[in-house]
Structure formats: structure tokens, C-alpha cells
Design an enzyme around this catalytic site. Structure first.
Site, short mmCIF file in Angstrom:
data_model
loop_
_atom_site.label_atom_id
_atom_site.label_comp_id
_atom_site.label_asym_id
_atom_site.label_seq_id
_atom_site.Cartn_x
_atom_site.Cartn_y
_atom_site.Cartn_z
N CYS A 89 0.79 -1.24 0.00
CA CYS A 89 0.00 0.00 0.00
C CYS A 89 0.82 1.28 0.00
O CYS A 89 0.71 2.09 -0.91
CB CYS A 89 -0.91 0.07 1.21
SG CYS A 89 -1.65 -1.46 1.71
N HIS A 111 -2.83 6.87 4.19
CA HIS A 111 -1.70 5.94 4.42
C HIS A 111 -0.35 6.47 3.96
O HIS A 111 0.54 5.71 3.58
CB HIS A 111 -1.97 4.57 3.75
CG HIS A 111 -1.31 3.44 4.48
ND1 HIS A 111 -1.18 2.18 3.95
CD2 HIS A 111 -0.71 3.39 5.70
CE1 HIS A 111 -0.55 1.41 4.82
NE2 HIS A 111 -0.26 2.12 5.89
#
Ligand SMILES: *[C@@H]1O[C@H](CO)[C@@H](O)[C@H](O)[C@H]1NC(C)=O
Ligand SMILES: *[C@@H]1O[C@H](CO)[C@@H](O)[C@H](O)[C@H]1NC(C)=O
Ligand SMILES: *[C@@H]1O[C@H](CO)[C@@H](O)[C@H](O)[C@H]1NC(C)=O
Ligand SMILES: *[C@@H]1O[C@H](CO)[C@@H](O)[C@H](O)[C@H]1NC(C)=O
Ligand SMILES: *[C@@H]1O[C@H](CO)[C@@H](O)[C@H](O)[C@H]1NC(C)=O
Ligand SMILES: *[C@@H]1O[C@H](CO)[C@@H](O)[C@H](O)[C@H]1NC(C)=O
Ligand SMILES: *[C@@H]1O[C@H](CO)[C@@H](O)[C@H](O)[C@H]1NC(C)=O
Length: 539
Positions: A68, A124
């Protein structure tokens, strides 16, 4: 005279601003290659995603980073993550680091071109201080979460402390920097979809919109649970799938597919669709097994999320826009996730040659119409200097050096999604979806089936190659004849190996050491009314 010039200038700017395309970027989390029906499996029907892809351009060789944080770094910076120290293990909740502040991000660049920029869903890329969060990095608004994942219903995340049994647990759901308590207990995929629809409905049509929908789906939920709106419905709908966990996963994918349909419907209802670019992609491969396993499948590719084999980095991707002159086709040229930065900048009316120093290559012309030759000859897949692994592609050659966690996840692990007892693929559903959504009124079943066949990956997988040992040292694969990486041909091609290793050394010399740090115990949500706040603002 000056006044006249100024007026003309303002007028030109206004006219061109209002005709700039809206850009809708939908990113799925941990969605595997084999988990959308456009790539050939009948197991999980995804008619809306398929409709978008088959009436647009299907990207057959789209590469991403294996996890990610690195992938989202690449997407929003146009740079390989080794340039910013973001190439290692994804950000943990409470980890005191973030994407370096001196790097301009795609939303900042699009704002300069007159765009309204909105993020719905996952960030993130760091939140230790407010200045690392989306609304201070180019987004006019953010509604969603700052860490790697949350529970689909409780919107909370837990984080174990290194070398300790202690666990931090807290709420991670925000409207800009205010906790969004009011949405508690609503299913995340639906909450994000409704927010995206609201943004589209309320959007001032005079300005172009950049809407980045970074879904939680189809990441595993809190405590590695596969959270769905209704378990009973999931069991009924996917009773033909034998693995009970994958039944739930399939339902998560279905909800994601519905979301894509709903977002497109809103664009149509707001008369924005005919001037939109919609990109759909997965940030990395499915996480079939291991930590946060979601039972996603990258079959027939080898490996899963975290690995540099195709299963980890060869991602699902498609793009649709009425601006594309040559649609209903498969693009087989290499494309990398860093390419979206200059590509979308170009599509937005910017001059990509002004964006010096990017690793991303402008592919806008290539997307508009097939240019034959590839815009890109090579790509760095990643260098993780803590795992000691790296991979690089030159044309059809791929070099993989080192392995991930001893190669445990570098085998063929995913569900084939092929079984005679599954429902047959419904091309007519896809054709109807394309028409209902206003994507394409002329798509027909034959075209859907032809393109789907072109997307199919043909591998000759002999039983004896299935347990192929990891490339502890290095492996060379010829992806043209062996897309599933079953045969190491390094010994037969020493000159190719040498050339590719030289390129890896070249990139390695430019690597910024990864910034990963242990979780900071000051981040404990208990100190912040049980939320994962930026915790170092006042330090
Ligand atoms: C955890 O333990 C490992 C091995 O003992 C050590 O190298 C590392 O520094 C420790 N981490 C923290 C945050 O104390
Ligand atoms: C899109 O459709 C709307 C409403 O039908 C129309 O006003 C607008 O000019 C169209 N835009 C483009 C780029 O075709
Ligand atoms: C395509 O690539 C070949 C070989 O690199 C080159 O000779 C040719 O000019 C290129 N064609 C175009 C249209 O760029
Ligand atoms: C990577 O290589 C370094 C130096 O050779 C070694 O100390 C380290 O243990 C290796 N890490 C892994 C994960 O193999
Ligand atoms: C895969 O095999 C099918 C059936 O033989 C063929 O029609 C298709 O073109 C092949 N796809 C690729 C990408 O080679
Ligand atoms: C927090 O971590 C620091 C080291 O990083 C340590 O010295 C301190 O004791 C820890 N505090 C608590 C309350 O655990
Ligand atoms: C603290 O959290 C609760 C929800 O658990 C919320 O209702 C309350 O408004 C929060 N208090 C402050 C000061 O933000």
C-alpha cells in the site's frame, strides 16, 4: 490595453478551466488479478468494473508496487518510492514518519490547473503531524481514514507495539481533521460511495473535479475479519465457492463493484460523465495468505501482495473516458503506477515536460489511441534494502533478486476461479451495465468476449514448476513466453542478466534509505479520546 489583455487572459483561463475533464480515480485495496471477471474468471462477477473496462481501455501490463504505502507514494508523486525512502514496509499506525513534505503531489499540481481536489477513503502516507495529512498536501477535503486499514463497521484500527504485547486501539475516521463519529457503524464501502456521490452531486460544474476514491475494499477488516454487509446474503450469493472465507471476500468485491456503478451513475446524473476520465486500479496484488489475508487471488500469477512476483505487482487496471479516441481495446504496452501523475497532468491541460525529474512516463497519447510502440521500455519494480530484494523489467525480461520472507509467499497460491459448476460469464450483463451507466451504447457481447479473451493470461504450468524454489540469489524470466514466472532462464542469458543487474545497481545508487521507524508510544489513542490523531503537533 493592459486591462484588455488581463480580461482576455482571465476569460481564456475560465473557459479552459470549465472544459477540463473531471478526473475520477478509484483505487481498490488488495484486489487480486483474478478477482474481477474482466480478467477471465467466472467466479466473482463484476459487471460494472467490466463495463468500464470493456468500453474503455484495458491495461494488460499495468504494474504497481507490492504494498500500500509504496504504491500510493508512487501514484501521488510520480516517483519510484526509493526516491523518498517510502519503499519499505507499509506505514504502521503510530509510526512517526510520512511522505517527505518537499515532494509535490498530484492533487497540488492539479490545483494549480484549477481543479477542486477531494479524497474519499484511505490516505496511508503519514499523519504524525497535521502537515502530513491530505488537506495539507493538496486535497481541498478528506473524508476517510489516515492509516492502512480500519474495521468496516467500527472504523477502528489496532496496532501492536514492537517487541511488546501491548496493543493500541482507536478510531480512525475523519472529516478533514475532525473525528467523524456520526458515521459510526455504517459499512465503510457504502459510506465512501455515498460521500463520493454527494461530492459529485454538489460539485460546482464550472470547475474541474479531481476525485480520488481510495476504498477500504477489499482489504481484510479489523482482527483480519472478512466484514460484509450481510453474511447470510454472502453465503447465499456465493454458495458455489467452497472456501467460506472467499465467499465473504467475493461479497466484498461485489460491494466494491456496486460502488463503481453508483459513482458512474452519479456522474451521469450530474451531466459530468461526458467530460470525465475514470481510472480504476488496484494498489497491489491480493493477499491470499498471511497477515491481513483476504483470500484474494492473483492466479495464474505467482506470488501475492508483498512479493515482487507478478501476483504482487501486476495489477488490475482500466481507464474510461469519452476523450479516448480508440476505445474497446486492450493496451499491451508497459504502464507503471507512477505514469498516472504525468498522464493525468497532461489530460488536465498541463504540460508534462514541466514536471522534470519524474520516473512516471506520460502515457496520455498512448491511452488516446494505440501508438504501436511502448512509451516505456523499462521499470524498476522496487528495491527493499531491508528485505534485500529487488526487481526490474526491461521490455519482456524481468529480473528478480532476493526473496520476501524466505519465499513463502512466492508460490502459486490463489484460487483459479475456474470451475465448470460456476455460473457462465454473462457478457450481456456487461453490455447492459455499459448502456445503463451511459458508458457505451454500442458495446456488444462479441466485443466483450473478444477483449476478455485477449486479457486471459496463458501459462503452461506444469506440476513440476508449481513448487519453484524462491530466487534467493536471482532469477531471470522471459515474460513473453512465460508470463507466470515458472522458468528461471538466467543461465541461458548471462548478458541479459548483466544488463538488468547494471540497471538495478544504477537505481540502487540513488536509493534514499527507508524511513521506517518503530511505533511511537506517544501516539496511543488513549491519549486522544480514543482516536488516532496526529500526535506530534505540539511536540
Ligand atoms: C525489537 O527487538 C529487536 C531484536 O531484539 C531489536 O533489534 C529491535 O531494535 C527492537 N525494537 C524496539 C523498538 O525496541
Ligand atoms: C455534456 O452533457 C451536458 C448535458 O447534456 C452538456 O451541457 C455538455 O456540453 C456536454 N459536454 C461535453 C464535453 O460534451
Ligand atoms: C518504434 O520502435 C522502433 C524500434 O525501437 C523504431 O525503429 C521506430 O521508429 C518506432 N516507431 C515509432 C512510431 O515510434
Ligand atoms: C539483508 O542483508 C543484510 C546484509 O547482508 C543482512 O544483515 C540482513 O539480515 C538481510 N536481511 C534479510 C531480511 O535477509
Ligand atoms: C490465450 O489463449 C487464448 C485461447 O487459446 C487465445 O485466444 C488468446 O489470444 C491468448 N491470449 C494471449 C494474450 O496470448
Ligand atoms: C515509550 O517508548 C520509549 C522509548 O521509545 C520508552 O523509553 C518509554 O519507557 C516508553 N513509555 C511507555 C509508557 O511505555
Ligand atoms: C470523545 O469521543 C466521543 C465518542 O467516543 C465523542 O462523542 C466525544 O464528542 C469526544 N469528545 C471530544 C472532546 O472530542
Amino acid at each position: 490595453m493592459m486591462w484588455f489583455l488581463l480580461c482576455t487572459l482571465v476569460l481564456i483561463t475560465m473557459v479552459s478551466a470549465s472544459s477540463k475533464p473531471h478526473i475520477i480515480l478509484i483505487v481498490a485495496d488488495d484486489l487480486g488479478w483474478n478477482d474481477v471477471s474482466m480478467n477471465g474468471a467466472n467466479q466473482i462477477p463484476t459487471p460494472n468494473i467490466d463495463a468500464l473496462a470493456f468500453s474503455g481501455v484495458l491495461l494488460r501490463r499495468h504494474y504497481v508496487l507490492p504494498t500500500c504505502t509504496p504504491s500510493r507514494t508512487a501514484l501521488l508523486t510520480g516517483l519510484y518510492p526509493i526516491r523518498t525512502g517510502m519503499q519499505g514496509y507499509p506505514l504502521k499506525a503510530g509510526e512517526p514518519r510520512g511522505l517527505p513534505l518537499d515532494v509535490p503531489l498530484l492533487p497540488q499540481r492539479l490545483k494549480e490547473l484549477g481543479y477542486t481536489t477531494r479524497l474519499v477513503g484511505k490516505w496511508h502516507l503519514g499523519c504524525m503531524k497535521s502537515k502530513y495529512t491530505p488537506t495539507q498536501r493538496g486535497f481541498d477535503s478528506h473524508f476517510g481514514y489516515l492509516n492502512g486499514y480500519i474495521g468496516y463497521f467500527d472504523h477502528c484500527v489496532e496496532q501492536k507495539l514492537e517487541n511488546r504485547t501491548q496493543v493500541f486501539y482507536g478510531h480512525d475516521f475523519w472529516r478533514d481533521l475532525e473525528p467523524a463519529w456520526e458515521e459510526d457503524c455504517k459499512y465503510a464501502t457504502s459510506v465512501f460511495t455515498e460521500e463520493a456521490q454527494r461530492i459529485i452531486r454538489d460539485h460546482d460544474k464550472a470547475t474541474p473535479l479531481f476525485l480520488y476514491v481510495a476504498h477500504l475494499a477489499v482489504h481484510a477488516g479489523i482482527y483480519n475479519r472478512m466484514e460484509v454487509p450481510s453474511e447470510e446474503q454472502a453465503r447465499n450469493r456465493f454458495s458455489y465457492i467452497t472456501d467460506p472465507q472467499r465467499q465473504l471476500y467475493a461479497e466484498m468485491v461485489k460491494t466494491l463493484d456496486d460502488s463503481v456503478g453508483d459513482i458512474i451513475t452519479s456522474l451521469k446524473e450530474s451531466a459530468m460523465l461526458n467530460n470525465s476520465i475514470i481510472v480504476f486500479l488496484s494498489d497491489n496484488g491480493g493477499m491470499t495468505e498471511g497477515l491481513h489475508a483476504n483470500k484474494g487471488s492473483n492466479w495464474p500469477y505467482r506470488g501475492i501482495k508483498f512479493t515482487l512476483f507478478e501476483g504482487g505487482v501486476h495489477g488490475v487496471a482500466a481507464v474510461w473516458s469519452p476523450l479516448l479516441k480508440d476505445r474497446r481495446r486492450v493496451m499491451s504496452q508497459l504502464m507503471h503506477i507512477t505514469d498516472w501523475f504525468p498522464t493525468l497532468y497532461h489530460a488536465a491541460g498541463g504540460d508534462p515536460t514541466m514536471l522534470w525529474g519524474l520516473d512516471g512516463v506520460d502515457q496520455w497519447e498512448q491511452l488516446l489511441a494505440d501508438k504501436g510502440n511502448s512509451s516505456r521500455q523499462e521499470m524498476l519494480l522496487n528495491i527493499d534494502e531491508h528485505q534485500n530484494n529487488s526487481a526490474y523489467i526491461y521490455d519482456h525480461w524481468k529480473l528478480v533478486q532476493g526473496s520476501y520472507e524466505g519465499g513463502e509467499f512466492e508460490k502459486f497460491l490463489g484460487d483459479s476461479g475456474r470451475d465448470d459448476s460456476y455460473p457462465t460469464y454473462s457478457a450481456i450483463n456487461v453490455v447492459q451495465a455499459a448502456s445503463r451507466l451511459g458508458l457505451d451504447y454500442e458495446l456488444n457481447e462479441a466485443t466483450v468476449l473478444r477483449l476478455r479473451n485477449e486479457m486471459a493470461v496463458n501459462c503452461t504450468m506444469r506440476e513440476d514448476t508449481l513448487g519453484t524454489p524462491p530466487c534467493a540469489d536471482y532469477c531471470l524470466f522471459d515474460l513473453r513466453t512465460d508470463p507466470c514466472e515458472t522458468r528461471n532462464v538466467a543461465d541461458n542469458n548471462p548478458d541479459v542478466v548483466q544488463m538488468l543487474q547494471a540497471r538495478l545497481r544504477y537505481f540502487n545508487e540513488q536509493l534514499v534509505p527507508q524511513l521506517n521507524k518503530p511505533v511511537d508510544n506517544r501516539s496511543d489513542p488513549a491519549n486522544f479520546n480514543n482516536t488516532w490523531m496526529p500526535w506530534l503537533d505540539n511536540v
